[in-house]
Design a protein around this motif. Structure first.
Motif, mmCIF file in Angstrom:
data_model
loop_
_atom_site.group_PDB
_atom_site.id
_atom_site.type_symbol
_atom_site.label_atom_id
_atom_site.label_comp_id
_atom_site.label_asym_id
_atom_site.label_seq_id
_atom_site.Cartn_x
_atom_site.Cartn_y
_atom_site.Cartn_z
ATOM 1 N N LEU A 47 0.830 -1.202 0.000
ATOM 2 C CA LEU A 47 0.000 0.000 0.000
ATOM 3 C C LEU A 47 0.869 1.257 0.000
ATOM 4 O O LEU A 47 0.621 2.209 -0.750
ATOM 5 C CB LEU A 47 -0.938 -0.009 1.206
ATOM 6 N N VAL A 48 1.890 1.262 0.853
ATOM 7 C CA VAL A 48 2.796 2.410 0.912
ATOM 8 C C VAL A 48 3.547 2.569 -0.410
ATOM 9 O O VAL A 48 3.711 3.685 -0.918
ATOM 10 C CB VAL A 48 3.789 2.252 2.084
ATOM 11 N N HIS A 49 3.983 1.454 -0.993
ATOM 12 C CA HIS A 49 4.753 1.532 -2.236
ATOM 13 C C HIS A 49 3.915 2.104 -3.373
ATOM 14 O O HIS A 49 4.377 2.964 -4.119
ATOM 15 C CB HIS A 49 5.274 0.147 -2.620
ATOM 16 N N ALA A 50 2.700 1.625 -3.511
ATOM 17 C CA ALA A 50 1.840 2.124 -4.591
ATOM 18 C C ALA A 50 1.571 3.616 -4.430
ATOM 19 O O ALA A 50 1.651 4.392 -5.398
ATOM 20 C CB ALA A 50 0.529 1.340 -4.609
ATOM 21 N N ALA A 51 1.273 4.042 -3.199
ATOM 22 C CA ALA A 51 0.965 5.450 -2.959
ATOM 23 C C ALA A 51 2.179 6.342 -3.206
ATOM 24 O O ALA A 51 2.076 7.400 -3.851
ATOM 25 C CB ALA A 51 0.455 5.633 -1.533
ATOM 26 N N SER A 52 3.342 5.930 -2.716
ATOM 27 C CA SER A 52 4.536 6.766 -2.884
ATOM 28 C C SER A 52 5.020 6.766 -4.336
ATOM 29 O O SER A 52 5.525 7.788 -4.825
ATOM 30 C CB SER A 52 5.653 6.282 -1.948
ATOM 31 N N GLY A 53 4.847 5.646 -5.062
ATOM 32 C CA GLY A 53 5.213 5.619 -6.475
ATOM 33 C C GLY A 53 4.363 6.563 -7.298
ATOM 34 O O GLY A 53 4.870 7.267 -8.190
ATOM 35 N N LEU A 54 3.080 6.603 -6.998
ATOM 36 C CA LEU A 54 2.194 7.539 -7.705
ATOM 37 C C LEU A 54 2.524 8.990 -7.344
ATOM 38 O O LEU A 54 2.446 9.879 -8.189
ATOM 39 C CB LEU A 54 0.742 7.222 -7.373
ATOM 40 N N ALA A 55 2.900 9.220 -6.080
ATOM 41 C CA ALA A 55 3.289 10.571 -5.664
ATOM 42 C C ALA A 55 4.558 11.019 -6.397
ATOM 43 O O ALA A 55 4.659 12.170 -6.851
ATOM 44 C CB ALA A 55 3.511 10.612 -4.156
ATOM 45 N N LEU A 56 5.522 10.113 -6.536
ATOM 46 C CA LEU A 56 6.748 10.439 -7.266
ATOM 47 C C LEU A 56 6.438 10.771 -8.720
ATOM 48 O O LEU A 56 6.999 11.721 -9.295
ATOM 49 C CB LEU A 56 7.714 9.256 -7.187
ATOM 50 N N THR A 57 5.521 10.034 -9.319
ATOM 51 C CA THR A 57 5.124 10.305 -10.703
ATOM 52 C C THR A 57 4.519 11.696 -10.843
ATOM 53 O O THR A 57 4.871 12.466 -11.752
ATOM 54 C CB THR A 57 4.103 9.251 -11.177
#
Length: 409
Positions: free
Chosen positions: A78-88
């Motif tokens: 969950l954290v990885h998906a959210a932070s990856g989208l934030a980086l994008t």
């Protein structure tokens, strides 16, 4: 091996969940280079992600050994998906580099350690079976298959769809695959690990094993090959006006890994794993040293294939040595130390390669795989005696496991 009860219940979701790992670094490099115009900046952002993963991966493995894989995976994906989208989103909005770094830290720290978790599940299913060496080779082949498909998919998405498509797809696959893998509760190791006699074992830190520290240096060198080639191949294909060839060339390199990984699993080895590692790593250092001199697509593809064919034996043998070096209750942590070492070596390599390509061009980034493997080989030669495995449960692929009656000093 594939007929082992329950194997497919974790293999299929595990493959889906580990696929994004091969897409992450390249997707970040292509996205950030597109938005900033600099391979150096792209390499640094990707490096922050890799360093974060390297630092947090062993802690994640230790938590999985102590509290169970599911307990670590659910919040992690969950954290990885959210932070990856934030980086994008930050990259597309031309945010300053420090904000990209801030998003890259949780993106890397939360990368799910699916490969080590799958290897730990094989340990539970196979125990001291001679098939464990075959399982180690099979997992290496699976890893390399993801490194064939991942760069191709990331390159296709970033160049043909949108520069952000690679990272968005990576986040989505991590979320779906990770949740499916976590749902397979019946095959995960018992909390605390399972010993050689299927008994609970005491928690120990894998880092206290001298051989693991040597293998970390070896895998750092392997990471320098992955990272150096990712950036340098991207720069090379752009310099000749064929950016779409990047995924193809990297896929050829990864295909070499996969082919030699299959061979490692099929051969009934009579040579001790320590000696196999020395020979294989020497070949890796020699072939990686020739990359910087290649200036054509065909030559680079041929050399990349040879380098890839030398990488898989080193990875397979390293993971095989862990089975004999580390107690069962610390193996997930040990596997994540090696995975983290690859990520750290890759992070350093993309940073240095990016700077070299920005300043000098002409394939200067290919000097990084040469330097990384030569340094790691020097460490391996100097400290090879620390790779002597524990006497119990030692096996050879397709052979018979032998138990020593007493430990020998």
């Amino acid at each position: 091996m594939l007929r082992t009860r329950g194997a497919w219940t974790f293999l299929l979701p595990g493959f889906a969940a580990r696929q994004p790992f091969a897409m992450l670094t390249l997707s970040i490099v292509l996205l950030v280079q597109h938005t900033t115009g600099s391979y150096g900046a792209a390499g640094v952002v990707a490096a922050v992600t890799g360093v974060s993963m390297a630092l947090f991966a062993p802690y994640s493995g230790r938590l999985a050994d102590r509290h169970g894989q599911r307990a670590v995976l659910l919040p992690g994906v969950l954290v990885h998906a959210a932070s990856g989208l934030a980086l994008t989103a930050l990259a597309l909005s031309d945010a300053p580099l420090w904000l990209l770094f801030a998003a890259a830290v949780p993106t890397g720290a939360s990368v799910p350690q699916i490969g080590p978790m799958v290897r730990a599940r094989w340990g539970v299913r196979l125990g001291d079976s001679p098939l464990m060496s075959t399982a180690a080779a099979f997992e290496s082949v699976t890893d390399e298959l993801t490194f064939v498909l991942g760069p191709l998919l990331a390159t296709a998405l970033c160049t043909a769809v949108d520069p952000a498509a690679g990272l968005v797809t990576e986040a989505a696959l991590t979320l779906v695959g990770g949740l499916l893998f976590a749902a397979q509760r019946s095959t995960q190791p018992d909390v605390g690990g399972v010993g050689d006699g299927h008994a609970r074992v005491e928690h120990v830190s894998a880092l206290r094993v001298p051989g693991v520290r040597v293998l970390i240096a070896v895998f750092l060198g392997i990471g320098s090959v992955f990272g150096g080639m990712q950036v340098s191949l991207a720069a090379f294909t752009e310099s000749i006006g064929e950016p779409g060839l990047n995924g193809v060339l990297y896929g050829v390199f990864a295909a070499g890994n996969m082919i030699s990984g299959l061979a490692c699993g099929a051969i009934a080895w009579k040579v001790a794993p320590q000696r196999r590692l020395l020979v294989g790593y020497t070949a890796l250092a020699l072939t990686a040293s020739g990359l910087w001199a290649a200036h054509s697509v065909l030559v680079l593809a041929g050399l990349g294939l040879l380098v890839g064919m030398c990488v898989a034996p080193a990875i397979v043998t390293g993971y095989t040595l862990v089975e004999g070096l580390v107690p069962a209750g610390a193996r997930t942590e040990a596997f994540t130390w090696l995975t983290g070492a690859v990520a750290l070596g890759q992070a350093a390599a993309v940073t240095v390669s990016g700077q070299l390509e920005d300043r000098y061009g002409g394939g200067a980034g290919f000097l990084v795989p040469m330097g990384g493997t030569v340094l790691a080989l020097a460490v391996l030669l100097a400290l090879r005696s620390r790779l002597a495995t524990r006497p119990h449960g030692r096996t050879v692929a397709r052979g018979v496991g032998h138990r020593a009656p007493a430990a020998v000093d």
